[in-house]
Design a protein around this motif. Structure first.
Motif, PDB file in Angstrom:
ATOM      1  N   VAL A  24       0.783  -1.176   0.126  1.00  0.00           N
ATOM      2  CA  VAL A  24       0.022   0.042   0.067  1.00  0.00           C
ATOM      3  C   VAL A  24       0.820   1.316  -0.038  1.00  0.00           C
ATOM      4  O   VAL A  24       1.698   1.456   0.781  1.00  0.00           O
ATOM      5  N   LEU A  25       0.747   2.047  -1.022  1.00  0.00           N
ATOM      6  CA  LEU A  25       1.588   3.305  -1.178  1.00  0.00           C
ATOM      7  C   LEU A  25       0.681   4.427  -0.607  1.00  0.00           C
ATOM      8  O   LEU A  25       1.347   5.586  -0.048  1.00  0.00           O
ATOM      9  N   HIS A  26      -0.781   4.488  -0.818  1.00  0.00           N
ATOM     10  CA  HIS A  26      -1.501   5.543  -0.178  1.00  0.00           C
ATOM     11  C   HIS A  26      -2.803   5.036  -0.078  1.00  0.00           C
ATOM     12  O   HIS A  26      -3.356   4.214  -0.476  1.00  0.00           O
ATOM     13  N   ARG A  27      -3.663   5.688   1.003  1.00  0.00           N
ATOM     14  CA  ARG A  27      -4.977   5.532   1.077  1.00  0.00           C
ATOM     15  C   ARG A  27      -5.486   6.754   1.756  1.00  0.00           C
ATOM     16  O   ARG A  27      -4.941   7.523   2.431  1.00  0.00           O
ATOM     17  N   GLN A  28      -6.799   6.954   1.110  1.00  0.00           N
ATOM     18  CA  GLN A  28      -7.702   8.246   1.388  1.00  0.00           C
ATOM     19  C   GLN A  28      -9.183   8.153   0.993  1.00  0.00           C
ATOM     20  O   GLN A  28      -9.435   7.573   0.140  1.00  0.00           O
ATOM     21  N   ILE A  41      -7.280   3.670  -2.779  1.00  0.00           N
ATOM     22  CA  ILE A  41      -5.856   3.088  -2.493  1.00  0.00           C
ATOM     23  C   ILE A  41      -4.847   3.005  -3.474  1.00  0.00           C
ATOM     24  O   ILE A  41      -5.524   2.637  -4.575  1.00  0.00           O
ATOM     25  N   GLN A  49       2.169   0.332 -10.573  1.00  0.00           N
ATOM     26  CA  GLN A  49       1.318   0.993  -9.488  1.00  0.00           C
ATOM     27  C   GLN A  49      -0.107   0.866 -10.033  1.00  0.00           C
ATOM     28  O   GLN A  49      -0.303   0.745 -11.333  1.00  0.00           O
ATOM     29  N   GLU A  67      -2.612   0.491   6.695  1.00  0.00           N
ATOM     30  CA  GLU A  67      -1.976   1.817   6.578  1.00  0.00           C
ATOM     31  C   GLU A  67      -1.134   1.794   5.375  1.00  0.00           C
ATOM     32  O   GLU A  67      -0.628   0.782   4.975  1.00  0.00           O
ATOM     33  N   ARG A  68      -0.452   2.888   4.922  1.00  0.00           N
ATOM     34  CA  ARG A  68       0.648   3.072   3.897  1.00  0.00           C
ATOM     35  C   ARG A  68       1.977   2.315   4.566  1.00  0.00           C
ATOM     36  O   ARG A  68       2.284   2.159   5.853  1.00  0.00           O
ATOM     37  N   GLU A 215      10.126   8.204  -1.739  1.00  0.00           N
ATOM     38  CA  GLU A 215       9.479   9.240  -1.108  1.00  0.00           C
ATOM     39  C   GLU A 215      10.816   9.970  -0.946  1.00  0.00           C
ATOM     40  O   GLU A 215      12.054   9.715  -0.845  1.00  0.00           O
TER      41      GLU A 215
END
Length: 350
Positions: A24-28, A41, A49, A67-68, A215
């Motif tokens: 997981v790189l990102h969740r919102q 996600i 990706q 989580e990320r 990052e």
């Protein structure tokens, strides 16, 4: 064990349900135009990706504690929206242990043998005839912490060589190019040029982090790899007894000017031949890798050669044509593809 990768999903039918592992790189949490909440996600594995959507955020089959940076197992199917592939997530849970899937399957990495690349780097260092420059780069790359990071680091977050081992791959490519260019122009100081190649992006081992995706570090955002690299080189040269002051100035200038233009982040413009050549070669290698990467992506997606004919890629603000595909095979009895208008050729419009 991970058996399905993102690069394979383009060929999946939209009704096909599959299970696989992702990082997981990102969740919102977002809302639709009708104000309905959904979870967005960004997943990744070593092949790329993929954005995923959880349309029912209260679904009990969707874990709430991920989580990320977590490795998750997901079930769902792919769909296409505005010609972009995405995943409809039906079930999601955190991986139970690190033994469920290998981390190497979840992060993009160079396809080259890292040990072979490293030996090539050491070989270039051994070829130096200038004792001061040989000692400089030798001292830097003999540092175990630097060497370990340099072998793992990506060369960028997104643009070129953005994968594990990408920095080393990029530097070896540049060293090979520079070693061919140097004899062609006798004005060039070969060892200074190769020193610039080895150290121009050394600051990226501090600018970037690659534990979870790629990052920028806080220090990287505030200082940048050019300043970080120059600082490391300066400290190393200052620790070498009797390092020539003028040579130190030239080494620092090559690092500080390698982006070529002030608007591209260079504190100085290239003002010596070695700095000029490094800037051109660095730009060339970055752009060619980006184009090659797009071509490789098409191949991974299983597109037939005829589907690549006339393929156009966006690079910066330009369009690049796949010349070999457009020209077609140079075989007896084969006819060239029908000519296209400039609009069709360079913007892919019909």
């Amino acid at each position: 064990m991970k058996e399905i990768f993102i690069s394979q999903l383009n060929s999946f039918e939209e009704t096909r349900v599959f299970d696989t592992y992702f990082l997981v790189l990102h969740r919102q949490l977002r809302t639709t135009q009708t104000n309905k909440p959904y979870l967005n996600i960004v997943f990744c594995d070593k092949t790329g990706q993929l954005e995923g959507r959880v349309w029912d955020v209260n679904d009990s089959r969707i874990a709430k504690d991920f989580e990320r940076g977590d490795v998750v197992k997901v079930r769902g199917c792919v769909s296409r929206f505005n010609d972009r592939l995405q995943m409809k997530v039906e079930q999601l849970r955190k991986a139970l242990s690190t033994e469920e899937v290998e981390k190497a399957d979840l992060m993009p990495a160079t396809t080259y043998d890292v040990q072979e690349l490293w030996q090539k780097l050491l070989g270039f260092i051994d070829s130096f005839t200038d004792p001061h420059l040989k000692l400089l780069v030798g001292n830097i790359f003999n540092n175990l912490q630097i060497a370990s990071a340099f072998r793992e680091a990506p060369a960028a977050k997104q643009l070129h060589h953005a994968y594990l081992g990408g920095l080393l791959e990029h530097v070896i490519s540049l060293l090979t190019l520079a070693d061919r260019v140097a004899p062609h122009y006798p004005i060039l100081h070969r060892d200074l040029l190769l020193t610039g190649v080895m150290l121009h992006d050394i600051g990226k081992i501090q600018e970037l982090s690659w534990d979870v995706g790629f990052e920028y570090t806080t220090e990287g955002i505030l200082l940048g790899h050019i300043q970080m690299g120059a600082s490391l080189a300066e400290k190393t040269m200052d620790a070498i007894p009797d390092f020539p002051p003028r040579l130190k100035t030239l080494v620092l200038h090559v690092i500080l000017s390698h982006h070529g233009k002030l608007e591209f982040g260079s504190p100085k413009l290239p003002m010596i031949p070695e700095a000029l050549v490094l800037n051109f070669l660095d730009d060339l290698d970055a752009k060619m890798q980006a184009v090659q990467g797009e071509f490789d992506k098409c191949a991974r997606e299983g597109k037939a050669p005829d589907e690549l004919t006339g393929k156009v890629w966006a690079l910066d603000q330009r369009q690049l044509l796949n010349t070999r595909g457009w020209l077609g095979p140079a075989e007896p009895g084969k006819t060239e593809p029908e000519d296209q208008s400039q609009t069709e050729l360079f913007f892919g419009l019909k």
